[in-house]
Write a protein that holds these residues in place. Structure first.
Motif, PDB file in Angstrom:
ATOM      1  N   MET A 118       0.855  -1.198   0.000  1.00  0.00           N
ATOM      2  CA  MET A 118       0.000   0.000   0.000  1.00  0.00           C
ATOM      3  C   MET A 118       0.887   1.243   0.000  1.00  0.00           C
ATOM      4  O   MET A 118       1.790   1.375   0.816  1.00  0.00           O
ATOM      5  N   SER A 119       0.654   2.147  -0.922  1.00  0.00           N
ATOM      6  CA  SER A 119       1.477   3.349  -0.997  1.00  0.00           C
ATOM      7  C   SER A 119       1.110   4.303   0.136  1.00  0.00           C
ATOM      8  O   SER A 119      -0.027   4.325   0.601  1.00  0.00           O
ATOM      9  N   PRO A 120       2.077   5.111   0.601  1.00  0.00           N
ATOM     10  CA  PRO A 120       1.793   6.052   1.682  1.00  0.00           C
ATOM     11  C   PRO A 120       0.798   7.115   1.240  1.00  0.00           C
ATOM     12  O   PRO A 120       0.693   7.442   0.060  1.00  0.00           O
ATOM     13  N   GLN A 121       0.057   7.660   2.216  1.00  0.00           N
ATOM     14  CA  GLN A 121      -0.930   8.670   1.896  1.00  0.00           C
ATOM     15  C   GLN A 121      -0.260   9.943   1.392  1.00  0.00           C
ATOM     16  O   GLN A 121       0.794  10.343   1.887  1.00  0.00           O
ATOM     17  N   LYS A 122      -0.895  10.564   0.420  1.00  0.00           N
ATOM     18  CA  LYS A 122      -0.384  11.826  -0.094  1.00  0.00           C
ATOM     19  C   LYS A 122      -1.026  12.971   0.682  1.00  0.00           C
ATOM     20  O   LYS A 122      -2.252  13.038   0.821  1.00  0.00           O
ATOM     21  N   LEU A 123      -0.191  13.859   1.189  1.00  0.00           N
ATOM     22  CA  LEU A 123      -0.650  15.034   1.910  1.00  0.00           C
ATOM     23  C   LEU A 123      -0.150  16.272   1.174  1.00  0.00           C
ATOM     24  O   LEU A 123       1.003  16.314   0.744  1.00  0.00           O
ATOM     25  N   ILE A 124      -1.006  17.259   1.037  1.00  0.00           N
ATOM     26  CA  ILE A 124      -0.636  18.510   0.382  1.00  0.00           C
ATOM     27  C   ILE A 124      -0.679  19.624   1.423  1.00  0.00           C
ATOM     28  O   ILE A 124      -1.708  19.849   2.067  1.00  0.00           O
ATOM     29  N   TYR A 125       0.451  20.322   1.577  1.00  0.00           N
ATOM     30  CA  TYR A 125       0.535  21.449   2.499  1.00  0.00           C
ATOM     31  C   TYR A 125       0.583  22.741   1.698  1.00  0.00           C
ATOM     32  O   TYR A 125       1.366  22.864   0.749  1.00  0.00           O
ATOM     33  N   ARG A 141      11.796  27.665   4.893  1.00  0.00           N
ATOM     34  CA  ARG A 141      12.329  26.501   4.184  1.00  0.00           C
ATOM     35  C   ARG A 141      13.182  25.622   5.086  1.00  0.00           C
ATOM     36  O   ARG A 141      13.218  24.393   4.911  1.00  0.00           O
ATOM     37  N   LEU A 142      13.848  26.206   6.079  1.00  0.00           N
ATOM     38  CA  LEU A 142      14.553  25.373   7.056  1.00  0.00           C
ATOM     39  C   LEU A 142      13.560  24.578   7.892  1.00  0.00           C
ATOM     40  O   LEU A 142      13.783  23.393   8.185  1.00  0.00           O
ATOM     41  N   GLU A 143      12.451  25.193   8.263  1.00  0.00           N
ATOM     42  CA  GLU A 143      11.417  24.455   8.989  1.00  0.00           C
ATOM     43  C   GLU A 143      10.861  23.326   8.133  1.00  0.00           C
ATOM     44  O   GLU A 143      10.635  22.213   8.624  1.00  0.00           O
ATOM     45  N   MET A 144      10.640  23.592   6.844  1.00  0.00           N
ATOM     46  CA  MET A 144      10.193  22.534   5.931  1.00  0.00           C
ATOM     47  C   MET A 144      11.164  21.355   5.937  1.00  0.00           C
ATOM     48  O   MET A 144      10.752  20.191   6.040  1.00  0.00           O
ATOM     49  N   ARG A 145      12.442  21.665   5.813  1.00  0.00           N
ATOM     50  CA  ARG A 145      13.446  20.589   5.772  1.00  0.00           C
ATOM     51  C   ARG A 145      13.461  19.801   7.080  1.00  0.00           C
ATOM     52  O   ARG A 145      13.684  18.586   7.073  1.00  0.00           O
ATOM     53  N   ASP A 165      12.648  20.895   1.079  1.00  0.00           N
ATOM     54  CA  ASP A 165      11.845  22.109   1.115  1.00  0.00           C
ATOM     55  C   ASP A 165      11.245  22.384  -0.257  1.00  0.00           C
ATOM     56  O   ASP A 165      11.497  21.664  -1.228  1.00  0.00           O
ATOM     57  N   SER A 166      10.438  23.421  -0.328  1.00  0.00           N
ATOM     58  CA  SER A 166       9.798  23.820  -1.571  1.00  0.00           C
ATOM     59  C   SER A 166       9.975  25.318  -1.752  1.00  0.00           C
ATOM     60  O   SER A 166       9.800  26.091  -0.804  1.00  0.00           O
ATOM     61  N   SER A 167      10.314  25.713  -2.960  1.00  0.00           N
ATOM     62  CA  SER A 167      10.467  27.136  -3.259  1.00  0.00           C
ATOM     63  C   SER A 167       9.124  27.803  -3.536  1.00  0.00           C
ATOM     64  O   SER A 167       9.049  29.016  -3.695  1.00  0.00           O
ATOM     65  N   THR A 168       8.044  27.004  -3.587  1.00  0.00           N
ATOM     66  CA  THR A 168       6.709  27.545  -3.833  1.00  0.00           C
ATOM     67  C   THR A 168       5.877  27.447  -2.560  1.00  0.00           C
ATOM     68  O   THR A 168       6.369  27.030  -1.504  1.00  0.00           O
ATOM     69  N   ASN A 169       4.605  27.778  -2.656  1.00  0.00           N
ATOM     70  CA  ASN A 169       3.715  27.687  -1.493  1.00  0.00           C
ATOM     71  C   ASN A 169       2.977  26.358  -1.423  1.00  0.00           C
ATOM     72  O   ASN A 169       1.969  26.230  -0.722  1.00  0.00           O
ATOM     73  N   VAL A 170       3.491  25.355  -2.138  1.00  0.00           N
ATOM     74  CA  VAL A 170       2.906  24.010  -2.128  1.00  0.00           C
ATOM     75  C   VAL A 170       3.989  22.997  -1.789  1.00  0.00           C
ATOM     76  O   VAL A 170       5.105  23.069  -2.319  1.00  0.00           O
ATOM     77  N   LEU A 171       3.661  22.061  -0.898  1.00  0.00           N
ATOM     78  CA  LEU A 171       4.597  20.975  -0.579  1.00  0.00           C
ATOM     79  C   LEU A 171       3.808  19.670  -0.466  1.00  0.00           C
ATOM     80  O   LEU A 171       2.794  19.605   0.229  1.00  0.00           O
ATOM     81  N   PHE A 172       4.272  18.648  -1.179  1.00  0.00           N
ATOM     82  CA  PHE A 172       3.678  17.313  -1.119  1.00  0.00           C
ATOM     83  C   PHE A 172       4.528  16.435  -0.203  1.00  0.00           C
ATOM     84  O   PHE A 172       5.762  16.464  -0.275  1.00  0.00           O
ATOM     85  N   SER A 173       3.892  15.635   0.635  1.00  0.00           N
ATOM     86  CA  SER A 173       4.623  14.735   1.517  1.00  0.00           C
ATOM     87  C   SER A 173       3.704  13.614   1.990  1.00  0.00           C
ATOM     88  O   SER A 173       2.470  13.714   1.897  1.00  0.00           O
ATOM     89  N   SER A 174       4.310  12.549   2.502  1.00  0.00           N
ATOM     90  CA  SER A 174       3.548  11.500   3.181  1.00  0.00           C
ATOM     91  C   SER A 174       3.665  11.635   4.694  1.00  0.00           C
ATOM     92  O   SER A 174       3.088  10.846   5.435  1.00  0.00           O
ATOM     93  N   ILE A 175       4.423  12.642   5.156  1.00  0.00           N
ATOM     94  CA  ILE A 175       4.624  12.873   6.588  1.00  0.00           C
ATOM     95  C   ILE A 175       3.538  13.805   7.097  1.00  0.00           C
ATOM     96  O   ILE A 175       3.309  14.879   6.531  1.00  0.00           O
TER      97      ILE A 175
END
Length: 313
Positions: A1-8, A21-25, A31-41
């Motif tokens: 089962m693939s991990p859930q996709k979360l969009i921040y 961006r340091l907080e993102m990392r 990190d993301s240079s835009t206002n969108v970040l995809f993660s399974s976390i």
């Protein structure tokens, strides 16, 4: 089962770009240079001053019509629902959708869903968004700007970290705080302590100035939190911790000399495995002399005033 996709979805001033961006990392490993970040976390949006919303994706589609068809297959049972469109601003290559068009899309998809809508007090809030030509639908989680409520307190110092920066630094220090012991050994009036406590951190504080620690305890109690705050120099700390957060003293009353700064870092190396240092001075060589390695860093800006945030292990 693939991990859930979360969009921040993020919003930050250009002054906060590097800090965000340091907080993102710290949270996600990149990190993301835009206002969108995809993660399974999974991270609660309220933890970050910059993270505004999270979409827990249930399904995605290459067209609006296909998304509606998928939404129509959802079985809500007795739960009421509300659906909102998240394209309130430009997201990557996807332009903002104006409010009248957003409401039209919300009605269109809501009418196809099996369940009872409730726009005022729904049991479940769903969101949908188009990003770079793909449509996503899922459960919606909105952030709460908790740090804003901590701006007004009994005691404030002009040189203290802002509540926004303090919260971000706490997240950088312990992105996964469960089971992590944290100390702020130069805590000042306690902005980092208050933010950390509001996020459930196991944290203690201390400061060399007894008057300051009295004010710190007042501030913490004002918001209904409790933690140990002792008047003591860092050299007198005997316990060990997973991470220490050190905002180097710099105002005219408490400015640390280079010798004092080095001693603080040497003592931090003794009591903590990891240290996040906030400094207005460039102290890379001093960090190395204290037997630390800088593993990540950023600048926290406020107009022309710049602080460095150093993650050291």
């Amino acid at each position: 089962m693939s991990p859930q996709k979360l969009i921040y979805l993020y919003a930050r001033h250009w002054d906060d770009e590097d800090l965000c961006r340091l907080e993102m990392r710290s949270f996600f490993g990149y990190d993301s240079s835009t206002n969108v970040l995809f993660s399974s976390i999974q991270v609660e949006p309220s933890r970050s001053p910059f993270m505004k919303e999270r979409l827990d994706v249930l399904f995605e589609a290459q067209s609006w019509e296909a998304l509606i068809q998928r939404a129509a297959s959802l079985e809500m049972g007795s739960e009421t629902f509300k659906v909102i469109n998240l394209n309130t601003r430009t997201l990557n290559s996807s332009s903002k959708i104006e409010i009248a068009d957003r409401r039209k899309l919300e009605r269109e998809i809501g009418l196809q869903m099996n369940g009872e809508p409730d726009l005022d007090h729904p049991d479940v809030v769903f969101g949908f968004v188009v990003i770079d030509g793909y449509w996503y639908f899922g459960k919606y989680v909105e952030g709460d700007s908790v740090w804003r409520r901590h701006q007004n307190k009994p005691h404030s110092y002009s040189t203290a970290l802002s509540t926004r920066v303090a919260r971000t630094v706490a997240n950088i220090a312990a992105p996964n705080p469960e089971g992590v012991k944290v100390i702020d050994p130069c805590c000042g009036i306690g902005n980092v302590l208050v933010e950390a406590l509001s996020m459930g951190f196991d944290i203690v504080g201390s400061d060399i100035n007894p008057l300051v620690t009295s004010h710190t305890r007042d501030n913490i109690a004002y918001f209904g939190y409790t933690c140990e705050v002792k008047p003591r120099p860092i050299a007198n700390i005997t316990e060990t911790y997973d991470v220490a957060i050190i905002d180097m003293p710099y105002n005219i009353f408490t400015k640390a000399s280079p010798e004092d700064q080095l001693d603080i870092l040497v003592q931090a190396r003794r009591i903590a495995k990891k240290v996040v240092v906030v400094t207005i001075d460039t102290i890379d060589e001093m960090i190395e002399n204290a037997n630390f390695n800088i593993v990540d860093r950023c600048e926290a800006k406020k107009s022309s005033f710049v602080r460095q945030v150093l993650v050291c292990e």
